[in-house]
Scaffold this motif. Sequence first.
Motif: not given
Length: 463
Positions: A212-216, A219-239
């Motif tokens: 989609v980003g390539h096609e937009a 055509q010189i058209k603005p685009s917004v892409l939200e493509l997922g993730g592999s989010d970290p969840f960090i836990v430290m001793p003070s938590a």
Amino acid sequence: MAIATVNPATGEEIQAFDPLTDEEIDRKLRLAAETFREYRNTSFADRSRWMMRAAEILEEEQEELGRIATLEMGKTFVSAKAEAVKCARGCRYYAENAEKFLADEPAELEGAFVRYQPLGPVLAIMPWNFPYWQAFRFLAPALMAGNVGLLKHASNVPQCALKIEDIVRRAGFPEGAFQTLLVGSSAVQAIIDDPRVRATTLTGSEGAGRQVGHEAGEQIKPSVLELGGSDPFIVMPSADLDQAISTAVTSRTLNNGQSCINAKRIIVHEEIADEFQRRYVEEMQALKVGDPMDEGTDMGPLAMPQLVEDLDDQVRRSVEAGARVLTGGKPQDGPGNYYPPTVLTDIPEGSPPRTEEFFGPVASLFRARDAEEALRIANDTPFGLSSSVWSNDPAERERFIDGIEAGMVYVNRMTESTPEIPFGGVKNSGYGRELSHFGIKEFVNIKTVWVTEPEGSAGEGVE
């Protein structure tokens, strides 16, 4: 993929829909362009009134909306109703704030200011995992800005897609201000290419985003892409360990594990890792998996059989690479797309949990010697959507806030999307922002105006 409602809890096909023909698509694009010419001149007061009515409908009909979403993609009925209510909140937020967000802004030069104006029809290519919220967090700012919307929803949630269009129409918006396009993915390129479509936004896979980003761009058209993730969840001793463990379970299994901002890679300081692991596994094992319509169910099925196959393949390859399964790890027998809450540990370098997004209830546990190693593991991914950090040490917090390569960092709380703050990522998680005042300005013409008055004309000769 056929455009059909298939109950993921049973595998039963409920209803199928014929995709739009080329002629029908053209009629809808023509209507969108014609509507925009008039709609762009409607007042903020009118748009706000219609958007407020949409919010009321969402709340009034949350039971029906929840039932449809649960039937089509398997989220629990409780969470599906809550999603409809969340959409109402998003509608109200933009109804109340759009005029302020898009008011003329004075520049630093005398006579100069910025005016925000709509672009035209915007195509939204939306996923099935939050079938209402993903669409409304696009349509509310887009319509309040004076654009008109075209929704190409995921092919497995056609009834949700049609219901969204119906809500917008009944709220009072003009015909053509928002239309659902029941089309397959093969039709998307031609729609983006059509000169009547002025911009596009996509929430989906990395592969779909590249296309989609390539096609937009072509055509010189603005685009917004939200493509997922592999989010970290960090836990430290003070938590606060109790809260961190509980939230890690909730986050990873939210929406049956099918959220781009789930806590997918859980990184725990070695000082507390043994206790965290033991208790986390126990809480994952205690979750009730079953009928999503049952209000006592914690987790329902995955949305499609292919998701089960993909997740099973990722877990299998992880184990072959040297990872250990602490609980779960195999699809459940019987009808429906059920995969149990699963926990992996001893994750080797280069294995799937380090390089791929797991879109289902599989958590990967990592151990870190210190904050620096935790940060290194957190950033060792091609994605950069969100993150969650659990620490009560101010200096430690600041190190993670500054150092994590992501669009969002949440400290001592679960990641979420909410209308008031921007949502989006970096790296392979996409570009652009949704929500808040940033989101409404993604699809407007930021027009510079500089006015010079004739010399001596300001009030000259007037008494």
